[in-house]
Design a protein around this motif. Sequence first.
Motif, short mmCIF file in Angstrom:
data_model
loop_
_atom_site.label_atom_id
_atom_site.label_comp_id
_atom_site.label_asym_id
_atom_site.label_seq_id
_atom_site.Cartn_x
_atom_site.Cartn_y
_atom_site.Cartn_z
N LYS A 175 -0.20 -2.87 -8.72
CA LYS A 175 -1.59 -2.43 -8.51
C LYS A 175 -2.15 -2.93 -7.19
CE LYS A 175 -3.25 -2.57 -13.26
NZ LYS A 175 -3.30 -3.68 -14.19
N LYS B 145 -3.15 -4.07 -3.38
CA LYS B 145 -3.36 -3.29 -2.15
C LYS B 145 -2.87 -4.04 -0.92
CE LYS B 145 -5.91 0.23 -3.75
NZ LYS B 145 -5.38 0.19 -5.13
N THR B 146 -2.59 -5.34 -1.07
CA THR B 146 -2.13 -6.11 0.08
C THR B 146 -0.87 -6.86 -0.30
OG1 THR B 146 -3.45 -8.00 -0.59
CG2 THR B 146 -4.46 -6.47 0.96
N PHE C 224 0.81 -1.23 0.00
CA PHE C 224 0.00 0.00 0.00
C PHE C 224 0.84 1.27 0.00
CE2 PHE C 224 0.39 -1.72 4.28
CZ PHE C 224 1.07 -0.70 4.91
#
Length: 149
Positions: free
Chosen positions: A128, A130-131, A41
């Motif tokens: 891309k 998020k985790t 992130f």
Amino acid sequence: PVDCSFSRGVCDWKQDTNDDFDWNPADRDRGDGYYMAVPAFVGHKKDMGRLKLLLNDLKPKSSYCLIFSYRLAGERVGKLRVFLSNKKTAPVWEENKGKDERWRTGKVEIFQGAETTNTITFESERGKGKTGEIGVDNVILVSGLCQEE
């Protein structure tokens, strides 16, 4: 071998100040020291974070093997590349997805010609996802060519 791991290594590591984010220490699961990581992130897509290993005393006209642990955990987490200072343009090693969360071993051969390598750069490019995270640990420099397992 020269131990450049982060918890108690003897090597000179520097964060690149011209990149987009820093690598950060992360605790190991087993509690044995720490590794360097970039969480998914941090930053924007395509942002780069570079961690440089400064090498002062590699002998010219000799070969070395750089061995390191790495992991790419998470969907589309990004890319991990290794650059040598005497071959600035193209990475000598690159990985862009992990099959799972496991740590794997990367190896890079370093040939010292007339131009010696004075830095090894671990570059993380934000994906891309998020985790997850990109992690590097247990960096060791051994003289001689890399041995096949």
